[in-house]
Design a protein around this motif. Structure first.
Motif, PDB file in Angstrom:
ATOM      1  N   ASP A 320      67.346 -52.013 -18.632  1.00  0.00           N
ATOM      2  CA  ASP A 320      68.064 -50.927 -17.941  1.00  0.00           C
ATOM      3  C   ASP A 320      68.798 -50.041 -18.942  1.00  0.00           C
ATOM      4  OD1 ASP A 320      67.121 -51.999 -15.627  1.00  0.00           O
ATOM      5  OD2 ASP A 320      68.986 -53.001 -15.059  1.00  0.00           O
ATOM      6  N   THR A 321      69.438 -50.668 -19.941  1.00  0.00           N
ATOM      7  CA  THR A 321      70.191 -49.894 -20.935  1.00  0.00           C
ATOM      8  C   THR A 321      69.238 -49.043 -21.771  1.00  0.00           C
ATOM      9  OG1 THR A 321      71.772 -51.712 -21.048  1.00  0.00           O
ATOM     10  CG2 THR A 321      71.893 -50.068 -22.795  1.00  0.00           C
ATOM     11  N   ALA A 322      68.131 -49.642 -22.180  1.00  0.00           N
ATOM     12  CA  ALA A 322      67.162 -48.910 -23.006  1.00  0.00           C
ATOM     13  C   ALA A 322      66.648 -47.684 -22.257  1.00  0.00           C
ATOM     14  CB  ALA A 322      66.006 -49.832 -23.394  1.00  0.00           C
ATOM     15  N   LEU A 323      66.274 -47.879 -20.993  1.00  0.00           N
ATOM     16  CA  LEU A 323      65.705 -46.765 -20.226  1.00  0.00           C
ATOM     17  C   LEU A 323      66.753 -45.680 -19.975  1.00  0.00           C
ATOM     18  CD1 LEU A 323      63.517 -48.800 -17.713  1.00  0.00           C
ATOM     19  CD2 LEU A 323      62.740 -47.498 -19.715  1.00  0.00           C
ATOM     20  N   ALA A 324      68.004 -46.092 -19.793  1.00  0.00           N
ATOM     21  CA  ALA A 324      69.080 -45.116 -19.559  1.00  0.00           C
ATOM     22  C   ALA A 324      69.405 -44.329 -20.827  1.00  0.00           C
ATOM     23  CB  ALA A 324      70.323 -45.838 -19.047  1.00  0.00           C
ATOM     24  N   LEU A 353      70.302 -46.036 -29.402  1.00  0.00           N
ATOM     25  CA  LEU A 353      69.886 -47.109 -28.496  1.00  0.00           C
ATOM     26  C   LEU A 353      70.540 -48.425 -28.870  1.00  0.00           C
ATOM     27  CD1 LEU A 353      66.033 -46.859 -27.924  1.00  0.00           C
ATOM     28  CD2 LEU A 353      67.769 -47.405 -26.231  1.00  0.00           C
ATOM     29  N   THR A 354      70.530 -48.721 -30.182  1.00  0.00           N
ATOM     30  CA  THR A 354      71.096 -49.985 -30.651  1.00  0.00           C
ATOM     31  C   THR A 354      72.584 -50.044 -30.307  1.00  0.00           C
ATOM     32  OG1 THR A 354      69.491 -49.868 -32.435  1.00  0.00           O
ATOM     33  CG2 THR A 354      71.222 -51.511 -32.662  1.00  0.00           C
ATOM     34  N   LYS A 355      73.265 -48.933 -30.524  1.00  0.00           N
ATOM     35  CA  LYS A 355      74.707 -48.875 -30.193  1.00  0.00           C
ATOM     36  C   LYS A 355      74.927 -49.098 -28.702  1.00  0.00           C
ATOM     37  CE  LYS A 355      77.243 -46.142 -33.547  1.00  0.00           C
ATOM     38  NZ  LYS A 355      76.272 -45.208 -34.184  1.00  0.00           N
ATOM     39  N   ALA A 356      74.098 -48.438 -27.887  1.00  0.00           N
ATOM     40  CA  ALA A 356      74.251 -48.570 -26.427  1.00  0.00           C
ATOM     41  C   ALA A 356      74.047 -50.015 -25.988  1.00  0.00           C
ATOM     42  CB  ALA A 356      73.255 -47.647 -25.729  1.00  0.00           C
ATOM     43  N   ALA A 360      76.754 -52.308 -24.109  1.00  0.00           N
ATOM     44  CA  ALA A 360      76.462 -52.846 -22.773  1.00  0.00           C
ATOM     45  C   ALA A 360      76.636 -54.361 -22.750  1.00  0.00           C
ATOM     46  CB  ALA A 360      75.042 -52.466 -22.362  1.00  0.00           C
ATOM     47  N   PHE A 361      76.190 -55.041 -23.818  1.00  0.00           N
ATOM     48  CA  PHE A 361      76.325 -56.500 -23.867  1.00  0.00           C
ATOM     49  C   PHE A 361      77.785 -56.912 -23.974  1.00  0.00           C
ATOM     50  CE2 PHE A 361      72.402 -59.113 -24.032  1.00  0.00           C
ATOM     51  CZ  PHE A 361      71.529 -58.116 -23.635  1.00  0.00           C
ATOM     52  N   ALA A 362      78.563 -56.128 -24.735  1.00  0.00           N
ATOM     53  CA  ALA A 362      79.994 -56.450 -24.867  1.00  0.00           C
ATOM     54  C   ALA A 362      80.690 -56.274 -23.518  1.00  0.00           C
ATOM     55  CB  ALA A 362      80.633 -55.569 -25.931  1.00  0.00           C
TER      56      ALA A 362
END
Ligand code: ADP
Ligand code: MG
Length: 384
Positions: A320-324, A353-356, A360-362
């Motif tokens: 979901d994060t990657a697509l967003a 993307l990596t930052k997002a 998101a995981f944090a």
């Protein structure tokens, strides 16, 4: 781990230089998930992460094993005492391969082995297959067995299924044994016919990221068995040898015939549509259009999440994060309930993307994932 380093450690351990050094990689499956035990299609490629083994023959019936990555010293086994189910440690993987070779009638008289691997274990990247295949290739070379790569893969699968006792398909071992740099391996798991499909993403300005969530949900083993049994039941109800035999064009009719077997209908729908996704991916890559495979990866994830039901919150969050954040496509890869996900993205999008993902995981209070780029690399080979 370099070949020299592994050879030097071997020499320290066993008092003589090894006869040779071999390598076999871990793998990622681009598309074709849970199709391999349905006689279907898969499309793995080799990672740069690999197991490296230094090996010399012995003639006294002993197998001595050492791993740089495991606690404890050299483990000494007698070849004539090797038997399925007798070993629950890491040594079962290499010992199982030697057992399978002997079972197949090959005259193996012993060996000294030291190995080291950069394939993360338990991340769905097949550290076990890397270990098996590097041993099989070393013995094939040293004992001059003349086995084809697909035969080595079969022996390794037998070692894992029977000796270790883990019910896996043929994909992992075939990928490790047969992949080529810059290519994905289109493999028909029914007859093991294979084609190397050009997959040089960097040349196209694209990147494929692997996101290892580092979670493994406890029920994964039993759930795999249930899916497998459900697929077999589906094939039996539909009167075919394997779900691979249901053509995509006949899917609706097949689902109708399954009536109120809702659970089985979902499993069948995943497997049949997943085989079709592999075929579409192959066609697009052959046509030189790698960006177009993004939505197919994402469709595959939805099918694994909603129909096969083997995703988990961490994997869904990656997708979901990657697509967003602009990814072309994303999906979980491997057995499910944890492990790793793939993201296909423009190279320029990777830093944001990596930052997002980290953010998101944090926010979700999940363990920070490990992210690395997956460059399609070489299959098993002799290094020294
Ligand atoms: P995966 O193949 O997805 O990484 P598996 O559970 O199938 O996970 O295999 C992991 C097992 O393989 C480890 O628990 C260990 O027994 C063995 N293994 C993997 N890498 C090594 C290594 N470098 N040294 C010794 N054993 C290893
Ligand atoms: Mg494994």
């Amino acid at each position: 781990m370099g070949a020299q380093q592994v050879a030097e450690r071997f020499t320290e351990l066993y008092g003589a230089r090894p006869e040779g050094v071999w390598a076999a990689p871990g793998r990622v499956n681009l598309i074709g998930e849970h199709t391999d035990y349905n006689d279907g299609f898969v499309m793995p490629f080799a990672l740069p992460h690999q197991a490296v083994a230094a090996v010399s023959r012995r003639d006294d019936g002993l197998l001595r094993l050492h791993s740089a990555d495991m606690e404890g010293g050299v483990v000494e086994l007698r070849l004539d005492a090797l038997a399925p189910g007798t070993d629950s440690a890491w040594t079962a993987y290499p010992a199982g391969v030697v057992w399978a070779l002997r079972e197949a009638g090959h005259a193996i008289t012993g060996a000294d082995v030291h190995l080291s691997s950069t394939v993360p274990t338990g991340a769905g990247l097949s550290s076990s297959a890397a270990l098996e295949v590097v041993i099989a290739l070393a013995f094939d070379d040293l004992y001059d067995l003349g086995l084809a790569r697909w035969q080595l893969a079969r022996l390794c699968q037998r070692a894992e299924n029977v000796y270790v006792g883990a019910p896996t398909g043929i994909m992992d071992q075939t990928a490790s044994a047969c992949c080529a740099p810059g290519h994905a391996l289109f493999l028909d798991t029914r007859d093991l016919s294979q084609q190397q499909i050009p997959f040089d993403l960097a040349a196209e300005g694209l990147r494929l990221l692997v996101v290892d969530t580092q979670v493994k949900h406890a029920h994964s083993g039993g759930e795999y068995g249930k899916r497998r049994a459900g697929c077999e039941k589906g094939a039996a109800l539909l009167g075919v040898d394997a779900l691979r035999d249901i053509a995509y064009a006949d899917l609706d009719a097949a689902l109708a015939r399954l009536g109120d077997e809702e659970e089985i209908r979902r499993l069948v729908r995943h497997v049949v549509t997943e085989d079709e996704r592999v075929e579409r991916t192959v066609a697009l890559l052959r046509a030189g259009d790698p960006r177009a495979i993004g939505p197919i990866l994402t469709e595959g994830h939805a099918s694994l999440r909603d129909d096969f039901r083997i995703s988990c919150p961490e994997l869904d969050l990656v997708v979901d994060t990657a697509l967003a954040h602009g990814a072309l496509g994303s999906r979980m890869t491997g057995g499910g309930f944890g492990g790793s996900a793939l993201i296909l993205a423009e190279s320029s999008e990777v830093p944001s993307l990596t930052k997002a993902l980290e953010a998101a995981f944090a926010t979700a209070d999940f363990m920070a994932p490990r992210v690395f780029e997956a460059v399609p690399s070489a299959g098993a080979r002799r290094l020294v």
